[in-house]
Each structure stands twice: as structure tokens, then as C-alpha cells.
Design an enzyme around this catalytic site. Structure first.
Site, PDB file in Angstrom:
ATOM      1  N   LEU A 105      16.707  36.974  -3.658  1.00 52.74           N
ATOM      2  CA  LEU A 105      15.952  37.516  -2.129  1.00 52.74           C
ATOM      3  C   LEU A 105      14.585  37.705  -2.016  1.00 52.74           C
ATOM      4  O   LEU A 105      13.721  37.856  -2.953  1.00 52.74           O
ATOM      5  CB  LEU A 105      16.923  39.238  -2.410  1.00 52.74           C
ATOM      6  N   ASP A 106      14.822  38.162  -0.615  1.00 54.51           N
ATOM      7  CA  ASP A 106      13.447  38.214  -0.234  1.00 54.51           C
ATOM      8  C   ASP A 106      12.552  39.375  -1.169  1.00 54.51           C
ATOM      9  O   ASP A 106      13.004  40.876  -1.685  1.00 54.51           O
ATOM     10  CB  ASP A 106      13.015  38.931   1.632  1.00 54.51           C
ATOM     11  N   ALA A 107      11.738  40.236  -1.422  1.00 55.52           N
ATOM     12  CA  ALA A 107      11.447  41.203  -2.115  1.00 55.52           C
ATOM     13  C   ALA A 107      11.476  41.905  -1.641  1.00 55.52           C
ATOM     14  O   ALA A 107      11.276  43.076  -2.425  1.00 55.52           O
ATOM     15  CB  ALA A 107       9.273  40.916  -1.901  1.00 55.52           C
ATOM     16  N   HIS A 189      16.174  32.851   4.436  1.00 56.31           N
ATOM     17  CA  HIS A 189      15.538  34.477   5.808  1.00 56.31           C
ATOM     18  C   HIS A 189      16.714  34.378   6.341  1.00 56.31           C
ATOM     19  O   HIS A 189      16.222  34.903   7.274  1.00 56.31           O
ATOM     20  CB  HIS A 189      13.915  34.304   6.274  1.00 56.31           C
ATOM     21  N   LYS A 192      17.433  37.398   8.195  1.00 58.88           N
ATOM     22  CA  LYS A 192      16.077  38.526   9.458  1.00 58.88           C
ATOM     23  C   LYS A 192      15.903  37.044  10.857  1.00 58.88           C
ATOM     24  O   LYS A 192      15.870  37.594  11.633  1.00 58.88           O
ATOM     25  CB  LYS A 192      14.797  37.923   8.393  1.00 58.88           C
TER      26      LYS A 192
END
Ligand code: URA
Length: 229
Positions: A105-107, A189, A192
Site C-alpha cells: 500500500l502507498d505510504a 497506484h 489513484k
């Protein structure tokens, strides 16, 4: 359930109790027993299930953990920043093979992430063939314009730089700037970029569930050990 037979120092070091070179000292400081009999020789061999350390059974040989990832930690062993692994008990951080996240998962994304030391399982669940459903809640910078659900469901949305359109995804509107999205893929991503493709921007992203595992009962940073998949 695994129950491997090997040297005591190999058990202890692979489960993160100590390194192999520290094993001798570990045995002198801790009550390590095989079938209830204390051992001092690191070379002694035993089944995993027959060993205790200070009266406790050894940690499981294979770990599968569900965490509610907080924002600001990275799913990586080497990137800069606070690593997600620092939220785990030190012993689990010392395991060999390493505990790694299953996918990333993204930060700034929060929510459901599995972690395991089982490389095969990791590979299986992150392969493009794995079609585990993932449910996200995305908060958007701008109100929905109205055609997003149809575009995402079409199975024809092509993301910038990709050769294959996205599989159909289901979007449910919660408020004009909050949606629930069910997707089966896990491209880079992805969420997004999906909203970027329809002229919007995700300002907060939370993964509610990964496959059958939901983090609704876990606070940010909390985790629990789950059985095998
Ligand atoms: N999609 C994203 O854009 N980011 C994530 O972290 C997960 C899915």
C-alpha cells in the site's frame, strides 16, 4: 501445520529469538527445553513442536498477519522512512525468512494489509492471476461528476502507460466525495490513477478489506495473527 526437525540453533535463529552465533549464550540465559528437558548444546536436533523457551512453545513456523496499516509507514524493507515492520514485535522482525507485506500500500494509504514469511503464498496472492477482491474507500478532492461508476464498470478504462484495460470495478457512492470501490486487480497506484483518469484526485485512501480479511475491528497499527489461507 509445519513441524520441522532441525538443530535448536537453527530453530531459534529462523524464528528470531537470537542469531545463530548468539544461540549458545541464549541457551545459557533462557530455559530452552526439548520435551521438557533443558538443552545446553546448540547442535541438538528436535522437532519445532517439542521445544519450549522459558515454558512457552516456540512461535509458529509460518506467520500470516493482518494489519490495519496506519498512514506514514512504508511497505518496504529498504525504502526511506518508517518501515511497516517496525510495528511488529522485535522477534518477528528478526525472522529468517523475513516477514514481508503481501503486495504494497502507498505510504499514505491506510487499512488492510497481510504480512507473511511465506514467499510462496506471497507470490501466489500478488500474481496477476490472483483475483482476490479488495475493497477501498476513497476520499476525493472534487465531487463526482456522475459517469465514474459506468467508466470503472466498463472493463475498458485504459490507464496511462498500460497496454491492457482495467478489469471491471464496482463503485458505490457514499457521498459526492466519498466512494467505495471493489477491485480485483492490484496495479501500481491503481485507485489513484483510476480517479486521475476521470479528472479527479484521491486525497485519502483506506483499504477496508483484502480478500476475506477486513480491518474493521482493528485500530490503526493493530494487527492479528490469522491462520493459513
Ligand atoms: N491504489 C492506490 O492508488 N494506492 C494504494 O496504496 C492502493 C491501491
Amino acid at each position: 501445520m509445519q513441524n520441522s526437525y532441525k538443530r535448536v540453533d537453527a530453530h531459534l535463529s529462523s524464528l528470531g529469538y537470537c542469531t545463530r552465533s548468539e544461540a549458545k549464550k541464549f541457551l545459557s540465559k533462557n530455559m530452552v527445553c526439548i520435551d521438557g528437558v533443558r538443552v545446553f548444546d546448540v547442535r541438538e536436533k528436535a522437532y519445532h513442536n517439542d521445544i519450549t523457551v522459558d515454558g512457552e512453545r516456540l512461535d509458529d513456523e509460518s506467520l500470516l498477519i493482518l494489519m490495519n496499516k496506519p498512514s506514514g509507514v512504508v511497505c518496504s524493507h529498504s525504502d526511506a522512512g518508517v518501515l511497516i515492520y517496525s510495528l511488529l514485535p522485535q522477534r518477528w522482525q528478526n525472522r529468517n525468512p523475513k516477514v514481508s507485506t503481501i503486495g504494497r500500500l502507498d505510504a499514505d494509504t491506510t487499512g488492510a494489509i497481510l504480512l507473511s514469511d511465506d514467499g510462496e503464498l506471497n507470490h501466489k496472492l500478488t500474481s496477476p492471476k490472483s483475483d482476490l477482491p479488495k475493497v477501498y474507500e476513497a476520499t476525493l478532492a472534487q465531487s463526482l461528476r456522475g459517469d465514474e461508476a459506468e467508466i470503472f464498470a466498463s472493463g475498458e478504462l485504459m490507464l496511462h502507460g498500460e497496454k491492457k484495460p482495467l478489469q471491471s470495478a464496482k463503485m458505490e457512492v457514499i457521498t459526492p466525495t466519498l466512494v467505495r470501490l471493489d477491485i480485483c486487480e492490484g496495479r501500481y497506484h491503481q485507485v489513484k490513477r483510476m480517479f486521475g483518469a476521470v479528472g479527479n484526485r484521491v486525497i485519502a485512501l483506506h483499504r477496508v478489506s483484502f480478500g476475506e480479511f477486513s480491518v474493521e475491528d482493528l485500530q490503526p497499527s493493530e494487527f492479528r495473527v490469522i491462520g493459513r489461507l
